[in-house]
Design a protein around this motif. Structure first.
Motif, PDB file in Angstrom:
ATOM      1  N   LEU A 201     -47.799  12.071  -8.055  1.00 55.43           N
ATOM      2  CA  LEU A 201     -48.630  12.377  -6.896  1.00 55.43           C
ATOM      3  C   LEU A 201     -47.812  12.372  -5.598  1.00 55.43           C
ATOM      4  O   LEU A 201     -48.017  13.211  -4.722  1.00 55.43           O
ATOM      5  CB  LEU A 201     -49.765  11.361  -6.781  1.00 55.43           C
ATOM      6  N   LEU A 202     -46.873  11.446  -5.500  1.00 53.39           N
ATOM      7  CA  LEU A 202     -46.073  11.319  -4.285  1.00 53.39           C
ATOM      8  C   LEU A 202     -45.111  12.491  -4.077  1.00 53.39           C
ATOM      9  O   LEU A 202     -44.562  12.659  -2.994  1.00 53.39           O
ATOM     10  CB  LEU A 202     -45.286  10.004  -4.305  1.00 53.39           C
ATOM     11  N   LYS A 203     -44.941  13.310  -5.091  1.00 57.14           N
ATOM     12  CA  LYS A 203     -44.098  14.500  -4.964  1.00 57.14           C
ATOM     13  C   LYS A 203     -44.806  15.616  -4.211  1.00 57.14           C
ATOM     14  O   LYS A 203     -44.175  16.577  -3.760  1.00 57.14           O
ATOM     15  CB  LYS A 203     -43.670  14.991  -6.353  1.00 57.14           C
ATOM     16  N   ASN A 204     -46.128  15.483  -4.074  1.00 54.87           N
ATOM     17  CA  ASN A 204     -46.879  16.481  -3.317  1.00 54.87           C
ATOM     18  C   ASN A 204     -46.693  16.226  -1.820  1.00 54.87           C
ATOM     19  O   ASN A 204     -46.878  15.100  -1.361  1.00 54.87           O
ATOM     20  CB  ASN A 204     -48.368  16.412  -3.680  1.00 54.87           C
ATOM     21  N   PRO A 205     -46.327  17.237  -1.038  1.00 54.53           N
ATOM     22  CA  PRO A 205     -46.061  17.020   0.390  1.00 54.53           C
ATOM     23  C   PRO A 205     -47.268  16.551   1.197  1.00 54.53           C
ATOM     24  O   PRO A 205     -47.111  15.996   2.284  1.00 54.53           O
ATOM     25  CB  PRO A 205     -45.595  18.401   0.864  1.00 54.53           C
ATOM     26  N   TYR A 206     -48.473  16.759   0.666  1.00 52.82           N
ATOM     27  CA  TYR A 206     -49.676  16.346   1.384  1.00 52.82           C
ATOM     28  C   TYR A 206     -50.083  14.902   1.081  1.00 52.82           C
ATOM     29  O   TYR A 206     -50.990  14.376   1.718  1.00 52.82           O
ATOM     30  CB  TYR A 206     -50.842  17.278   1.048  1.00 52.82           C
TER      31      TYR A 206
END
Length: 225
Positions: free
Chosen positions: A80-85
């Motif tokens: 999840l933390l790989k998503n920029p948002y």
């Protein structure tokens, strides 16, 4: 002969116990394998506004509702933390369920020239539609940090009501900005008074249904068109 018979009985008992133990182990292994294959039954997602539930599920690679016991909370969080948002994420497991609570990045504005979304500390380059105003001109580098901090004080629902932001200094104040609202009104304010725009809807209730310009940096008054 008695001793031989006793020895044979002991051997049979040992062999019988060993076979029983093997059967029990095999049964446990079978049940464990069957249990591990139990899929996730429900996924609970909270805190998302920019990302849809489906986008969060896909980012976490949970779209196939795979095995509950082979899904690890830390692994889901890292994905999840790989998503920029996604600014932060908390993942916990319940009874055959996964609970995901995320904090999204706050999009302060969209650079009209590039189309990039800007947060206080990063720039996101994609074509995702978000609810944020366009910055129509360039803010000087030495004023940009203060401008971003001021934009961060604006409530999300008010940010959605702003169509455009423009750096618009005058002879009195070099930190003045012009805001064009979705309802057709204009607002002037200075960088140290951006939080005043959070009372925009209350101010309009007192003004009534008429368009004009709201001055929130000196005098705090509304000028009808």
């Amino acid at each position: 002969k008695m001793k031989k018979n006793k020895t044979k009985r002991k051997k049979r008992l040992r062999v019988g116990r060993l076979l029983f133990l093997v059967v029990i182990i095999l049964l446990i292994c079978f049940l464990f394998i069957r249990f591990v294959d139990v899929p996730i039954r429900s996924i609970i997602i909270k805190g998302n506004n920019i990302l849809t539930d489906q986008e969060v599920i896909e980012q976490a690679n949970l779209e196939d509702y795979q095995s509950y016991f082979s899904t690890f909370s830390f692994s889901v969080k890292n994905k999840l933390l790989k998503n920029p948002y996604v600014k932060s994420a908390k993942v916990s497991k319940g009874l055959l369920s996964i609970k995901i609570t995320i904090e999204e990045e706050k999009i302060l504005y969209i650079d009209k020239a590039s189309g990039n979304k800007v947060t206080e500390d990063k720039t996101i380059k994609d074509d995702k539609i978000v609810c944020a105003p366009y910055l129509t001109n360039e803010v000087p580098e030495n004023k940009l940090k203060k401008f971003k901090k001021a934009m961060g004080k604006i409530d999300d629902d008010i940010l959605c009501q702003i169509s455009e932001v423009m750096y618009d200094p005058n002879d009195i104040d070099a930190d003045r900005y012009y805001l064009y609202m979705n309802d057709g009104n204009s607002v002037y304010l200075t960088v140290n008074k951006f939080s005043k725009i959070n009372k925009y809807n209350t101010i309009l209730e007192n003004v009534g249904k008429q368009n004009g310009t709201l001055y929130l940096y000196y005098g705090d008054y509304f000028e009808v068109k």
